[in-house]
Design a protein around this motif. Structure first.
Motif, PDB file in Angstrom:
ATOM      1  N   GLY A  56       0.495 -10.554   3.508  1.00 22.30           N
ATOM      2  CA  GLY A  56      -0.469  -9.660   4.127  1.00 22.30           C
ATOM      3  C   GLY A  56      -0.437  -9.757   5.633  1.00 22.30           C
ATOM      4  N   GLN A  60       3.028  -8.628   6.054  1.00 21.96           N
ATOM      5  CA  GLN A  60       3.287  -7.282   5.555  1.00 21.96           C
ATOM      6  C   GLN A  60       4.195  -6.511   6.502  1.00 21.96           C
ATOM      7  OE1 GLN A  60      -0.277  -4.973   4.939  1.00 21.96           O
ATOM      8  NE2 GLN A  60       0.846  -3.083   4.551  1.00 21.96           N
ATOM      9  N   ARG A  83      -6.060 -10.399  -2.037  1.00 22.85           N
ATOM     10  CA  ARG A  83      -6.537  -9.248  -1.277  1.00 22.85           C
ATOM     11  C   ARG A  83      -5.545  -8.888  -0.177  1.00 22.85           C
ATOM     12  NH1 ARG A  83     -11.864 -11.820   0.933  1.00 22.85           N
ATOM     13  NH2 ARG A  83     -10.215 -13.326   1.415  1.00 22.85           N
ATOM     14  N   ARG A  84      -5.096  -9.891   0.547  1.00 24.04           N
ATOM     15  CA  ARG A  84      -4.185  -9.657   1.662  1.00 24.04           C
ATOM     16  C   ARG A  84      -2.815  -9.185   1.186  1.00 24.04           C
ATOM     17  NH1 ARG A  84      -5.611  -9.136   6.662  1.00 24.04           N
ATOM     18  NH2 ARG A  84      -4.053 -10.536   7.569  1.00 24.04           N
ATOM     19  N   ALA A  87      -1.304  -4.755  -0.463  1.00 24.89           N
ATOM     20  CA  ALA A  87      -0.497  -3.656   0.064  1.00 24.89           C
ATOM     21  C   ALA A  87       0.994  -3.913  -0.142  1.00 24.89           C
ATOM     22  CB  ALA A  87      -0.795  -3.438   1.546  1.00 24.89           C
ATOM     23  N   SER A  88       1.436  -5.156   0.059  1.00 24.75           N
ATOM     24  CA  SER A  88       2.856  -5.478  -0.137  1.00 24.75           C
ATOM     25  C   SER A  88       3.230  -5.430  -1.616  1.00 24.75           C
ATOM     26  CB  SER A  88       3.167  -6.855   0.447  1.00 24.75           C
ATOM     27  OG  SER A  88       3.086  -6.844   1.856  1.00 24.75           O
ATOM     28  N   LYS A  90       1.966  -3.453  -3.774  1.00 26.82           N
ATOM     29  CA  LYS A  90       2.092  -2.025  -4.076  1.00 26.82           C
ATOM     30  C   LYS A  90       3.399  -1.454  -3.509  1.00 26.82           C
ATOM     31  CE  LYS A  90      -0.358   2.386  -3.586  1.00 26.82           C
ATOM     32  NZ  LYS A  90      -1.571   3.046  -3.053  1.00 26.82           N
ATOM     33  N   ALA A  91       3.755  -1.890  -2.295  1.00 26.57           N
ATOM     34  CA  ALA A  91       4.966  -1.370  -1.652  1.00 26.57           C
ATOM     35  C   ALA A  91       6.237  -1.848  -2.336  1.00 26.57           C
ATOM     36  CB  ALA A  91       4.977  -1.761  -0.176  1.00 26.57           C
TER      37      ALA A  91
END
Length: 485
Positions: A56, A60, A83-84, A87-88, A90-91
């Motif tokens: 994160g 990230q 939490r952090r 996004a990664s 998901k990517a």
């Protein structure tokens, strides 16, 4: 048996060797990477299989930039805070996810080529060392380490294990620092006499006491793993994900955060080594009308550090670099007009024939007065990095694919290590201002480190005239955690 020999001769490396031999005998023409094994081996046609420890925030952006280079596969993600990392995750949905880097290296070390470390400062060194001891190439976010001792050991390990290394001070690959180098090499500003580096950081609390009220640990966060090598303390609100920078147990203050971007240009273009002495003054927080606050666990709200370096071919004599944070800035150069910007973060070089400046990351290099820039005809002699700042990430991945010693890098540990040591030596002076001792008369305390110059012994990694700060050269890790050397 040495650690290096143990890595080469036992465990997964030995099993891989047996598998490789058997497959060769059977006549296989294509062999998977995890069978080939070997220290830093990568099949020429393969992409770099990357594991990210810290997925994160800065982690990230690090792995996204590495991936954009087109030569890397983000194969593993590791983070103590779900939490952090979201996004990664998901990517890169195909990446296998871990919380504990030790488990990842143990279970999947044979399936990865390189590790990107983007954790808080206090865990950089032990994660990077563990990866290098497995023969993995490493990209480590700045600063390289939390302690001077760690920086020295990582620098030595990069050579010992023959892996490709890079620190995350991406400005070192930018065109700006290379323009500064061209001006210095051409003698445009003459021999350099003084350098000033300044930042408006910290942008997090400093000069404060550890909160007396504990917070509730978020269910997505493994607090014990986040602490890692640091002493155990109860969780407090707002420490994660960013405010840890202002606490000595985890961070390295403003100079640790920004020094790799601001001290790096003069360190590089002037050919400097670690300083021979350092002194400082720090900003005060007053607890009453007469007494400055005492906050030994936290970095001060501001500081002015003066580091002295031995003369090089590019300096007039021994050079002083002034580091200023917390909004402190040097006097405006006379060559700047009243309304020409000086910048919240920057570097000023004063030479015998003139002056030059740059912003953070070495960006926007300019001669003073600014009218000189339109007239400048200095030839570009310093080789540029393709992609500039973005190329910093791609350069590392391509060098890892090529193999140790095959390509030039902007910030390998042989450069990043001494730079990090320099910044952490400055922190010795800052931390020394809070060394407290009872007065002889028993009334109150004295602060013997506030008004002296610290003399640095590079070979033995110690201050020779104020032993109290040497405790910060190499800290004690929490039980169960180790640098592995």
């Amino acid at each position: 048996m040495t650690e290096e020999k143990k890595d080469l001769g036992t465990g997964s490396s030995r099993r891989n060797f047996i598998k490789t031999t058997a497959l060769a005998a059977a006549g296989f023409m294509i062999v998977p990477r995890h069978v080939l094994g070997g220290r830093g081996f990568l099949a020429p046609s393969d992409r770099l299989m990357v594991a990210a420890v810290g997925a994160g925030g800065k982690g990230q952006s690090n792995i996204a930039n590495i991936y954009k280079g087109g030569k890397s596969e983000i194969a593993f993600l590791c983070d103590v805070d779900d939490r952090r990392a979201a996004a990664s995750v998901k990517a890169f949905p195909k990446a296998k996810y871990y919380r504990d880097y030790r488990e990842m290296l143990d279970k999947d070390g044979k399936n990865l080529d390189a590790v990107v470390v983007s954790t808080p400062d206090h865990n950089h060194a032990m994660i990077a060392m563990a990866a290098m001891q497995l023969g993995k190439h490493v990209y480590v976010e700045k600063p390289l380490s939390h302690d001077i001792y760690e920086a020295r050991k990582l620098t030595e390990a990069a050579n010992r294990y023959q892996v490709v290394t890079q620190m995350g001070n991406q400005g070192s690959s930018g065109d700006g620092v290379r323009q500064l180098q061209d001006w210095i090499d051409a003698g445009v500003i003459g021999k350099v006499e003084n350098v000033y580096c300044w930042t408006d950081r910290p942008s997090w609390p400093q000069g404060v006491l550890w909160p007396s009220t504990n917070g509730e640990i978020p269910k997505e966060l493994d607090w014990d793993l986040w602490l890692g090598s640091a002493p155990y303390k109860p969780f407090i609100d707002k420490l994660v994900p960013f405010n840890w920078r202002g606490w000595w147990d985890y961070g390295t203050g403003a100079i640790g955060d920004m020094g790799c971007h601001l001290v790096e240009p003069p360190f590089r273009v002037l050919g400097l080594d670690t300083p021979i002495d350092v002194q400082c003054s720090v900003g005060s927080i007053y607890v009453d009308e007469f007494k400055r606050g005492y906050f030994p666990d936290s970095c001060p709200p501001s500081s002015h550090v003066i580091m002295t370096f031995e003369k090089t071919k590019k300096t007039k004599g021994n050079l002083q670099i002034h580091w200023m944070d917390g909004g402190i800035k040097p006097a405006r150069p006379e060559e700047l007009l009243p309304n020409e910007p000086f910048g919240a973060n920057g570097v000023l070089f004063e030479g015998t024939k003139g002056k030059m400046m740059c912003d953070v990351y070495g960006a926007n290099p300019r001669l003073l007065p600014l009218t000189k820039n339109a007239e400048d005809r200095t030839k570009k002699r310093t080789e540029r990095v393709p992609g500039g700042v973005d190329g910093h990430y791609w350069q590392w991945a391509e060098a890892a694919i090529a193999g140790y010693g095959k390509m030039k890098l902007s910030s390998p540990f042989e450069i990043a290590g001494p730079l990090t040591e320099t910044l952490l030596i400055a922190n010795l002076a800052i931390r020394g201002t809070d060394v407290q001792k009872p007065k002889e008369n028993g009334k109150g305390f004295s602060y013997p480190g506030r008004d002296i110059k610290l003399l640095w012994d590079k070979q033995n990694l110690r201050v020779t005239n104020f032993d109290d700060v040497n405790q910060f050269v190499k800290r004690e890790y929490r039980q169960g955690w180790s640098l592995g050397v």
